[in-house]
Structure formats: C-alpha cells, structure tokens
Design an enzyme around this catalytic site. Structure first.
Site, mmCIF file in Angstrom:
data_model
loop_
_atom_site.group_PDB
_atom_site.id
_atom_site.type_symbol
_atom_site.label_atom_id
_atom_site.label_comp_id
_atom_site.label_asym_id
_atom_site.label_seq_id
_atom_site.Cartn_x
_atom_site.Cartn_y
_atom_site.Cartn_z
ATOM 1 N N LYS A 112 0.858 -1.179 0.000
ATOM 2 C CA LYS A 112 0.000 0.000 0.000
ATOM 3 C C LYS A 112 0.897 1.233 0.000
ATOM 4 O O LYS A 112 2.034 1.177 0.450
ATOM 5 C CB LYS A 112 -0.923 0.003 1.224
ATOM 6 C CG LYS A 112 -1.993 -1.076 1.168
ATOM 7 C CD LYS A 112 -2.972 -0.931 2.319
ATOM 8 C CE LYS A 112 -4.057 -1.990 2.262
ATOM 9 N NZ LYS A 112 -5.004 -1.860 3.385
ATOM 10 N N HIS A 171 1.715 6.678 2.753
ATOM 11 C CA HIS A 171 0.938 7.921 2.718
ATOM 12 C C HIS A 171 1.468 8.971 3.692
ATOM 13 O O HIS A 171 2.443 8.745 4.408
ATOM 14 C CB HIS A 171 -0.550 7.636 2.950
ATOM 15 C CG HIS A 171 -0.864 7.009 4.268
ATOM 16 N ND1 HIS A 171 -0.642 7.634 5.471
ATOM 17 C CD2 HIS A 171 -1.412 5.803 4.581
ATOM 18 C CE1 HIS A 171 -1.036 6.878 6.461
ATOM 19 N NE2 HIS A 171 -1.501 5.744 5.962
ATOM 20 N N HIS A 202 2.229 8.134 7.319
ATOM 21 C CA HIS A 202 3.479 7.404 7.512
ATOM 22 C C HIS A 202 4.664 8.362 7.412
ATOM 23 O O HIS A 202 5.662 8.202 8.115
ATOM 24 C CB HIS A 202 3.625 6.294 6.466
ATOM 25 C CG HIS A 202 2.585 5.223 6.590
ATOM 26 N ND1 HIS A 202 1.846 4.772 5.519
ATOM 27 C CD2 HIS A 202 2.148 4.530 7.667
ATOM 28 C CE1 HIS A 202 1.013 3.835 5.944
ATOM 29 N NE2 HIS A 202 1.165 3.677 7.233
#
Length: 651
Positions: A156, A159, A162
């Site tokens: 994933k 983003h 993070h």
C-alpha cells in the site's frame, strides 16, 4: 561542579564541559543566594528559569516561588539584590517587581561557552547522564527505549501519515540517543492479513518479475489496484444478491435458486480465493510462505533505501506477522480469566464504559464472532513480547491522532489484565494530518514521489529557472544564481538534500498535533523559516570558514575578550542555551522547540555579518570572530542533525 566563594566575597565559577552550562550558572547563583535567603541552594536551583528574551536577563527568579514568609515578595527581592555578593560569572541582579533578573558577565561567558563548543563539537548539547539507570552509579548501564515509528503497510502507498510518523519518530529517536539512552528503532510493518492472499493471487495474474525487482512497493501496489478492480464489482454484486435474498425470505418466496446463485458467486469470488490463499499462508504452506517472504523482503530493502535518504535507520523491522499465535491466544485467555473481557453476541469485547474513569474509552472488540483476532489482541501480544525481549524502560508509539482511542484502549487493557508495569512504560506520541497533498494517479502519493517533486523544484530554484524567479529577479541576480550553481560538484545530490530538508522542516514547523497544508512552493523557498533557509545559513558559515583560512589551533587560542559587540554577546548567550533547549525538548517531544531555537539563532547570525566581519579585519579580531562563527556553525550543525537533516557545506 559547585562554584566557590572567596574570602573577599567574590564568587569563583567555571563551566563544566559536559551537560548543561546553564545548570552551572544556576548552581552558582543559588549558592550565593542560599545564605541570604536562608534555605538550601538545592531548593533555589530549580526555581532559576531561563528567560524568553535577553532584555529580561539570562536567568530569572520569581521570589514568590520560594514561599518565604514575613515580608512581601517585592521587599524580599530588593533586600536580596542588595545583599547579593559580587561574582565573576553574573552581574549584580536587577529587581523587576517580584522578580530577580540575572545577566551573565560577557567576558567569562564568551570564554566558557565558545571554548566548550569548540572542544566538545558534536557532543555539545548532549547529556549522556540523562540516560543512565542511576546517574550516581553508571555501572548499572543505560535505560532502554523502544521508538516505534513509520510502520507502513506493504503493498500500500506510503501515505502522508506514515511520512509524519517517520520524520517525528526519527527525531524522537535521535533526541533520546543524545540524552544517553539505549535506543531501539522499530518499524512495525503491516505485513499480514487477507490482503496478502489477494496480493499472491494478483501476482499470479498480473505480476512482472522485472518490475518487482526494480520497484517492489510500486509494482505490488499496482497489481493490488488491478485485482481490486475485479473484486470490487464482484462484492457489489454479492451485496445486491444478499439484499435480494433477504427480501425474498421476508416475502416467504422460494429462495432455493437465489441461495445457490449467491453461494456460487461467493465461492468463486476473488475475495474468497484470497481468503483461501491467506489460509494456506497461515497454515505454513511452503510455497505461500516463500511468496510472502519475497514480497516482504523486497519491500523492506526498498524501504531501507528511502529511509536512508531521510537519515533514518531501524534496528528491527517487526510486523503483524511476527506476533506468534500463542501470544494472541495467551492474551485472549488472560483477558477472559481475569474477567476483563466478556462475550457479546458471539464476539469478545472489553467493556470500558463500566468504570466512570474509563467510560470515554468505550467498548473494545478483541475477537470477532468467527474467532479471529483483531489488531488490539495482536498489539497486546506484541507489547508483552517486547517487554520480555528488550526489558525496556520506556516505549513510544509514534502514531497519528486518529489512533488516539486505539492506543488508549491498548494501554488501559494492558493495565487491567495485570500488565500495568508494561502499560506505565508506554506512551503515545500523536500528530495531526497533512492536507492538500498532490496525488499520483489521482488517488495516492508515494514517499519517493514526494521527495522527487521537492528535489526537482529545488533543482529549478538552484538554476534560477522557476517562473517566480524569472518574474521577480533581475538579470544580474539570475546570473549570480547560475554562477553559484555552476560551482557545485554535484548539483543533483545537493538538490535532493535541499528537497528532503524542505519536506522535513515543513512537517516539523508547528505543534505536532496541528494539521498542516502541504505547500511545495513555500517549503522550497529560501525566504522565511524553511529547510532551505537553514541549509543556506549552514553553508554560508562554511563559506566564511573556507575564506578565512584559519586553523583549528588558531581558533583554540583566539583572544575571545576582543568580542565586545552586542551582536557577539547576544549570539553567545543564545549558544549557551542550546543544551537547555535539548533538555526542554525531551519533555515536550516537539520538533518545533528545536526548530524555533535554530531559526532565532540563525536570524541573529544573519544580522551579525555586517557588524562582525571576518575577512579584512585585524588578525586577532579575525580569529576571535571566526571562533564565534565556528561555534555557531557547530551548534547549528548539531541541531540540524538532531532533526534528521544533512547539513550542506556548499550550495
């Protein structure tokens, strides 16, 4: 070391090379005040606080804080000031209402602080004693802290949440390290769950070995998106059929054909195949494990390269997959046996609303109806595991504010189930959201993309090719910018460091909990309090050093009594407070505490250059001023490295 007072009443003092120089001044002033006030110096020392502005002194004592009875605080302030003996470190105190203001004497301050910085270099501001289990008995060793931060989900996008966790967590780890703690940097990856069954199936359908090797994170994400394009409409159809079946049952119609159709759809669905694939992984199927390990290992290798650009490394890449089933089962069993958890419609919950003190924490679900464990059970098992392995003294979770409830529930449940010793050592450091971030493919933004965009923008600024530069700069200024660019050995690498500095400083500007808007144009500017400005300030000091051509030996022997200008004195007063700033930041864990100090100090530097010129000055004055600038450069360098930045020498 305590200050000594001579028989003539003049206090003698010197700055200790380690720790906080301000503490030495505190102890010195406290020892002189103690016989006047009539209480021990140790009771006065913590009441002596640094001031927010130098016009109010360097140290300030609020007389009421000592709680001396018999006279008004104002009268006591006047009396104590009159009785205060002469000192070789501080001027006579100034009375301001109920406050006593103490100003450092310039000449000893210059010698003590500048020489201390030049001698201790990168260690200035650090205090290893703070991390000792017992400062009076160093043989007992250091305290241990685990800092869990970043924690992206494999396959994933990395983003904005993070990104913030990575930057703030890296800073906190650095902070505890210079405070002498044994720091364990941990990355708790999202590397387990049904999505890995989905990912394994996606790779069989859409996988490309070359793309996987070249950029595993992006390729795994791309095939994850592809298979979700297939599963999403399937799930929508299944949802519609379930609703249709429900209505048919309510109408008491024959549902045989509908039930068969729904059963077939579910059995042949992409998500059911993913569930079976993940079940094989859970059961230890060699082929499934091999594929999963490959995805995980390749992703970690890629992450390590990206983290290295941010000056971040990890001691341990943990993850949801690393929490053994027996630990989760043990946690569930202990919750049940201790009466903390209870059954609720087939599921298992911890009802925290029963106690008025924890009512706001609500009900925490620890096990689904199908018996599968949730994040909370896994996190309980992981926390206990870490305590058993590392015997930590403190553990910090650097996680977004959206997880406030989850972490509060975790800590409370650990306490209720008998692990209060673990719960007391845990702390959640939260942060706000990043708003307005541009996206890749309309939906997501990878960290590498963010850093690349910032580097590209900085490269254009360095070449004088941005639209705002062309509109607002004259031809002479643009040519000067291009000339400086041509002198760089590796302009691309410099642009990369500047871009990273821009992203990191924007993230750390403001309180952690505040949301902020991602603004590429503003963050990459050399004007204002930005990362590029800090880099420019450091590079300018390095340039002065190169042009001055003064050896370290000459700096060490410089006559610092020649630094009499107010610009020089105030700059050194600022440099003296750096260790104090570090100690304050250990309490707040706010990067802005460090950033605010560095920007204020660099603004003072900027206003000093015309007054305190090095090149062209008399030789002895030149040495003294260069010693001052080298001390300032060292403090700026130390602060930037603490924040996780790579200080540039040329730009």
């Amino acid at each position: 070391m305590p200050s000594k007072t001579s028989s003539k009443g003049e206090a003698k003092g010197h700055i200790e090379p380690a720790g906080n120089p301000i503490d030495t001044y505190r102890e010195h002033v406290a020892e002189l005040l103690a016989p006047i006030v009539g209480i021990p110096a140790t009771d006065i020392t913590p009441r002596l606080q640094t001031t927010l502005s130098h016009d109010k002194g360097d140290l300030m004592l609020a007389v009421p804080s000592l709680r001396i009875k018999g006279k008004s605080p104002g009268d006591l302030a006047v009396e104590w000031a009159e009785k205060f003996p002469s000192s070789d470190l501080v001027d006579h105190p100034v009375v301001s209402g109920t406050f006593l203001q103490f100003f450092y004497k310039s000449e000893p301050l210059m010698k003590n602080i500048i020489k201390t910085i030049l001698r201790t270099k990168q260690a200035y501001g650090s205090n290893p004693r703070l991390g000792l289990k017992d400062p009076e008995n160093p043989s007992l060793g250091k305290k241990t802290i685990i800092v869990e931060f970043s924690s992206p989900n494999i396959a994933k996008p990395f983003h904005a949440g993070h990104l913030r966790s990575t930057i703030i967590g890296g800073f906190i780890a650095n902070l505890y390290e210079i405070a002498g703690w044994n720091v364990i940097r941990m990355n708790y990856l999202g590397d387990w769950g049904r999505q890995y069954g989905l990912l394994a199936n996606a790779f069989e359908l859409y996988g490309n070995e070359e793309k996987l090797e070249a950029d595993p994170i992006a390729h795994l994400f791309d095939i994850y998106v592809e298979i979700n394009k297939v599963s999403a409409p399937e799930e929508e159809t299944i949802k519609e059929k379930r609703e249709e079946l429900k209505k048919a049952k309510e109408a008491k119609s024959d549902t045989t054909a509908l039930e068969l159709e729904l059963s077939t759809l579910e059995a042949e669905s992409t998500n059911e195949k993913a569930r079976k694939s993940f079940k094989r992984l859970e059961d230890g199927d060699p082929k499934a494990l091999e594929t999963w390990r490959r995805f995980r290992d390749l992703s970690i290798d890629k992450y390590k390269k990206t983290y290295a650009r941010l000056n971040i490394h990890y001691d341990h890449f943990s993850g949801e997959s690393q929490v053994e089933k027996f630990r989760m089962d043990a946690a569930a069993k202990r919750l049940k046996e201790s009466g903390v958890s209870e059954d609720s419609e087939g599921a298992v919950v911890v009802d925290l609303t029963k106690d008025q003190k924890t009512k706001k924490l609500g009900k925490a679900l620890v096990q689904k109806k199908d018996g599968s464990s949730l994040y909370l059970t896994r996190d309980i098992g992981e926390a206990v595991k870490r305590d058993e392995i590392y015997h930590f003294d403190k553990m910090i979770y650097v996680v977004a504010a959206q997880q406030d409830l989850h972490l509060a529930q975790l800590f409370k449940i650990l306490e209720l189930m008998g692990h209060d010793d673990v719960a007391k050592k845990c702390q959640h450091v939260n942060f706000g959201m990043v708003l307005g971030m541009s996206t890749r493919k309309g939906t997501v933004k990878f960290l590498d993309d963010i850093l690349r965009d910032a580097a590209d923008r900085m490269h254009s600024v360095m070449k004088g090719e941005t639209e705002d530069q062309k509109e607002n700069q004259n031809d002479k200024d643009l040519q000067r910018i291009k000339d400086k660019y041509s002198q760089l050995d590796d302009p691309v690498a410099t642009a990369d460091i500047l871009g990273i500095s821009a992203v990191m400083v924007q993230d750390m500007t403001g309180k952690r909990i505040n949301n902020y808007t991602f603004d590429l144009m503003r963050m990459t500017s050399f004007e204002g309090d930005t990362g590029p400005y800090l880099q420019y300030a450091h590079a300018r000091l390095c340039s002065i050093t190169r042009k001055a051509q003064i050896s370290n030996e000459e700096l060490d022997n410089a006559d610092l009594s020649l630094l009499k200008e107010s610009h020089a004195v105030n700059l050194v007063r600022s440099l003296a407070t750096w260790p104090e700033v570090v100690q304050t930041t250990l309490k707040t864990l706010e990067p802005i505490t460090v950033l605010s100090y560095l920007f204020k100090m660099t603004h003072m530097l900027s206003s000093s250059y015309d007054v305190l010129q090095v090149v062209g000055s008399e030789p002895e004055i030149k040495k003294a001023r260069m010693a001052l600038y080298e001390a300032a450069r060292q403090v700026l360098n130390n602060g930037m490295r603490l924040l996780g930045l790579s200080p540039l020498q040329r730009m």
